[in-house]
Design a protein around this motif. Structure first.
Motif, mmCIF file in Angstrom:
data_model
loop_
_atom_site.group_PDB
_atom_site.id
_atom_site.type_symbol
_atom_site.label_atom_id
_atom_site.label_comp_id
_atom_site.label_asym_id
_atom_site.label_seq_id
_atom_site.Cartn_x
_atom_site.Cartn_y
_atom_site.Cartn_z
ATOM 1 N N VAL A 156 7.192 -6.701 -6.240
ATOM 2 C CA VAL A 156 5.838 -7.367 -5.610
ATOM 3 C C VAL A 156 4.836 -5.921 -5.086
ATOM 4 O O VAL A 156 5.407 -5.221 -4.284
ATOM 5 C CB VAL A 156 6.073 -8.287 -4.423
ATOM 6 N N TYR A 157 3.568 -5.805 -5.649
ATOM 7 C CA TYR A 157 3.067 -4.471 -5.201
ATOM 8 C C TYR A 157 1.621 -4.852 -4.939
ATOM 9 O O TYR A 157 0.842 -5.735 -5.292
ATOM 10 C CB TYR A 157 2.764 -3.767 -6.459
ATOM 11 N N VAL A 158 1.492 -4.627 -3.528
ATOM 12 C CA VAL A 158 0.048 -4.582 -2.897
ATOM 13 C C VAL A 158 -0.601 -3.284 -2.925
ATOM 14 O O VAL A 158 -0.085 -2.333 -2.540
ATOM 15 C CB VAL A 158 0.054 -5.290 -1.329
ATOM 16 N N SER A 159 -1.787 -3.499 -3.494
ATOM 17 C CA SER A 159 -2.624 -1.814 -3.237
ATOM 18 C C SER A 159 -4.015 -2.284 -3.351
ATOM 19 O O SER A 159 -4.368 -3.312 -3.921
ATOM 20 C CB SER A 159 -2.212 -1.343 -4.542
ATOM 21 N N HIS A 160 -5.040 -1.452 -2.926
ATOM 22 C CA HIS A 160 -6.357 -1.398 -2.989
ATOM 23 C C HIS A 160 -6.890 -0.403 -4.255
ATOM 24 O O HIS A 160 -7.991 -0.663 -4.794
ATOM 25 C CB HIS A 160 -6.983 -1.242 -1.782
ATOM 26 N N GLY A 188 -6.461 3.237 2.291
ATOM 27 C CA GLY A 188 -5.702 1.726 2.405
ATOM 28 C C GLY A 188 -6.392 0.771 2.675
ATOM 29 O O GLY A 188 -6.242 -0.235 3.159
ATOM 30 N N VAL A 189 -7.773 0.731 2.371
ATOM 31 C CA VAL A 189 -8.957 -0.702 2.582
ATOM 32 C C VAL A 189 -9.398 -0.945 1.303
ATOM 33 O O VAL A 189 -9.323 -0.350 0.147
ATOM 34 C CB VAL A 189 -10.030 -0.050 3.418
ATOM 35 N N ASP A 190 -9.643 -2.186 1.118
ATOM 36 C CA ASP A 190 -10.073 -2.897 -0.169
ATOM 37 C C ASP A 190 -11.394 -2.500 -0.631
ATOM 38 O O ASP A 190 -12.290 -1.698 0.111
ATOM 39 C CB ASP A 190 -10.199 -4.145 -0.217
ATOM 40 N N VAL A 191 -11.782 -2.764 -1.791
ATOM 41 C CA VAL A 191 -13.253 -2.355 -2.526
ATOM 42 C C VAL A 191 -14.414 -2.750 -1.723
ATOM 43 O O VAL A 191 -15.231 -2.082 -1.527
ATOM 44 C CB VAL A 191 -13.128 -2.764 -3.948
ATOM 45 N N GLY A 192 -14.334 -3.826 -1.192
ATOM 46 C CA GLY A 192 -15.505 -4.382 -0.358
ATOM 47 C C GLY A 192 -15.526 -3.645 1.055
ATOM 48 O O GLY A 192 -16.551 -3.295 1.272
ATOM 49 N N ALA A 193 -14.444 -3.488 1.675
ATOM 50 C CA ALA A 193 -14.569 -2.660 2.859
ATOM 51 C C ALA A 193 -14.952 -1.117 2.660
ATOM 52 O O ALA A 193 -15.759 -0.582 3.493
ATOM 53 C CB ALA A 193 -13.183 -2.583 3.721
ATOM 54 N N LYS A 194 -14.453 -0.622 1.380
ATOM 55 C CA LYS A 194 -14.988 0.831 1.272
ATOM 56 C C LYS A 194 -16.495 0.852 1.094
ATOM 57 O O LYS A 194 -17.101 1.713 1.533
ATOM 58 C CB LYS A 194 -14.262 0.933 -0.160
ATOM 59 N N GLU A 239 1.071 -1.189 0.129
ATOM 60 C CA GLU A 239 -0.047 0.108 -0.111
ATOM 61 C C GLU A 239 0.838 1.216 0.108
ATOM 62 O O GLU A 239 0.547 2.112 0.829
ATOM 63 C CB GLU A 239 -0.885 -0.041 1.414
ATOM 64 N N PRO A 240 1.717 1.342 -0.890
ATOM 65 C CA PRO A 240 2.814 2.739 -0.710
ATOM 66 C C PRO A 240 2.285 3.900 -1.134
ATOM 67 O O PRO A 240 2.632 4.827 -0.742
ATOM 68 C CB PRO A 240 3.756 2.293 -1.758
ATOM 69 N N THR A 241 0.895 4.094 -1.813
ATOM 70 C CA THR A 241 0.408 5.140 -2.215
ATOM 71 C C THR A 241 -0.839 5.529 -1.484
ATOM 72 O O THR A 241 -1.561 6.494 -1.782
ATOM 73 C CB THR A 241 -0.066 5.289 -3.494
ATOM 74 N N ALA A 242 -1.003 4.816 -0.439
ATOM 75 C CA ALA A 242 -2.351 5.106 0.513
ATOM 76 C C ALA A 242 -2.413 6.350 0.976
ATOM 77 O O ALA A 242 -3.437 6.793 0.983
ATOM 78 C CB ALA A 242 -2.441 3.922 1.623
ATOM 79 N N ALA A 243 -1.386 7.059 1.376
ATOM 80 C CA ALA A 243 -1.627 8.274 1.876
ATOM 81 C C ALA A 243 -1.128 9.509 1.057
ATOM 82 O O ALA A 243 -0.995 10.645 1.426
ATOM 83 C CB ALA A 243 -0.826 8.343 3.239
#
Length: 492
Positions: free
Chosen positions: A193-197, A425-431, A165-169
């Motif tokens: 390796v890239y984790v992002s919502h 920083g939260v996923d599409v379902g949690a949003k 989640e590098p771009t979350a903020a």
């Protein structure tokens, strides 16, 4: 250099976090990992970077099966990580934090040499930071601290870069700058390796996508088959249309919050608005526009130079958290882990912290059964994914931490709910779930949302104020505007 995870499994007590998870990241490739909060993404990243050890499976780097018992061991084989959480030493200048663990033995503890300062400032420039290497870390905002973390990862980068989640903020401009840098690293032959919502980032950047659900691989896609709708459905087992339903507003009630010509030097200037009961006001702006600082000032956490805040027609003292709280203001901050929850406390204890928390105290004593019942009600209604209400809040996924932070604020039954970056920083379902919770919260109070992710506001807020460089530059109908119109006003 390539890295392969083979049939990774990991349990925490009775909870299965990962089961038979495999992925392969090749040089010159971005491999994105997607999934709802709690799907296992962070655990997988921790396995790859040596933070936790798997119970099953193996890690293979350049054909060698390795045991990565510590983050240092991962760095030594060329794996560099940017974690999701901002973990820095506030007492040190930011440049020393950027170099922490990377300096030589003769380095000074609290100051930087000229050579070190040059190295840090080149890295800060690469990620779009506008602050000096000698600035005290405690003086920086959460987005600025994130930029410093990213700069650290770019110093002595290994051949395998892991970003959670590098771009979350980050603002749209800074996120775009970072993505361009990552594209350059990929072109240089790095395995990323890239984790992002943020699905728009993934579709732009990723060569391969692995989707996790309930700790297992639910699907894999290559660049030619990246389709947003399909990815969302694989992640959630629901279509995006059902995740983000349009909601109807209740008729407005009396004005609850009034802000008159609020100003704070260097942060915001001449801000005025009113919010009625049952209404949601969105305040949009790219990072650094002042919307988060405005909410902190209204809530009494930060002072301001001039202007007035009124709740129910009554003026409250500037810079007084106690007066603001007693008047009925509750703030859910952007830094949910650092300020929104107490990570080492249970969910139950977090929800009982507000002094106005309904029926959980008598004569100053805690009523533990009432606390537990209240916590179970919130966990059920807010769909918090946890083992029980005794689970430490800090062990929850980001989306579930945000739900607990929101529940904690609502437990005080405020007249006005202020929330900064609600879905960062939260996923599409949690949003979608958080949007629904905010709309429901507005049935009993006024809600003010500050957001740099404009999608959080469109279709949810009744009205949207757009801030630019600390000033309100537009007021839009939140049900009829679109992303492009908000962005048009928000960009300098």
């Amino acid at each position: 250099m390539d890295v392969e995870l083979r049939a990774i499994g990991k349990r925490f007590g009775g909870v299965r976090a990962l089961h038979d998870v495999s992925l392969h990241v090749e040089p010159g490739q971005v491999h994105a990992v997607l999934g709802e909060n709690g799907a296992g993404k962070s655990t997988l990243i921790k396995v790859l970077t040596g933070v936790v050890q798997p119970d099953a499976g193996e890690i293979v780097v350049d054909g060698r099966s390795l045991k990565l018992h510590t983050p240092r061991a991962a760095r030594e084989v060329g794996i560099t990580a940017v974690p999701q959480d901002v973990v820095l030493v506030p007492q040190l200048p930011i440049g020393r934090n950027v170099l922490l663990g990377l300096e030589n033995r003769l380095a000074r503890k609290t100051t930087l040499s000229a050579a070190e300062r040059n190295v840090v400032e080149r890295a800060l420039a690469q990620v779009g930071a506008d602050f000096d290497a000698t600035v005290p870390t405690a003086a920086l905002s959460v987005p600025q601290l994130r930029l410093a973390q990213l700069a650290r990862a770019l110093i002595g980068t290994g051949q395998i870069v892991v970003l959670d989640e590098p771009t979350a903020a980050l603002s749209a401009a800074d996120a775009d700058h970072l993505l361009a840098r990552l594209e350059a690293l990929r072109d240089d032959g790095k395995a990323i390796v890239y984790v992002s919502h943020r699905l728009s980032e993934v579709t732009r950047l990723a060569d391969v996508v692995t989707v996790l659900r309930n700790g297992q691989v639910a699907g894999r896609f290559d660049r030619g088959n990246l389709d947003r709708a399909t990815i969302v459905e694989v992640m959630t087992k629901r279509s995006e249309e059902t995740l983000v339903p349009q909601t109807e507003s209740a008729p407005p009630g009396p004005v609850v919050l009034e802000v008159r010509q609020l100003a704070a030097d260097g942060r915001f200037e001449d801000v005025s608005f009113t919010v009625a009961g049952h209404r949601i006001l969105g305040i949009a702006g790219v990072q650094g526009s002042g919307q988060g600082q405005l909410l902190a000032a209204i809530a009494g956490q930060d002072g301001y130079d001039s202007g007035e805040v009124l709740v129910g027609g009554q003026s409250i003292s500037r810079g007084s958290v106690v007066r603001a709280y007693r008047a009925g203001l509750a703030l859910v901050p952007a830094d949910r882990r650092g300020a929104g929850i107490v990570g080492r406390m249970s969910i139950q204890r977090n929800l009982a912290l507000p002094t106005r928390s309904t029926g959980t105290r008598r004569l100053g004593l805690r009523l533990l059964r009432r606390e537990a019942a209240l916590a179970r009600d919130y966990v059920r209604d807010f769909r918090v994914r946890c083992s029980d209400v005794g689970q430490h809040a800090g062990t929850l996924s980001g989306g579930n931490q945000q739900k607990v932070s929101l529940a904690r604020a609502l437990a005080a039954d405020p007249k006005v709910l202020l929330i900064d970056e609600p879905t960062q920083g939260v996923d599409v379902g949690a949003k979608a779930e958080i949007r629904a919770l905010l709309r429901h919260a507005a049935t009993d109070r006024a809600v003010v949302i500050a957001a740099s992710e404009f999608e959080d506001l469109i279709g949810l807020a009744d009205d949207i104020l757009v801030m630019r460089s600390g000033r309100v530059v537009a007021r839009l109908d939140g049900r009829r505007t679109d992303y492009g119109e908000v962005l048009h006003h928000a960009l300098p």
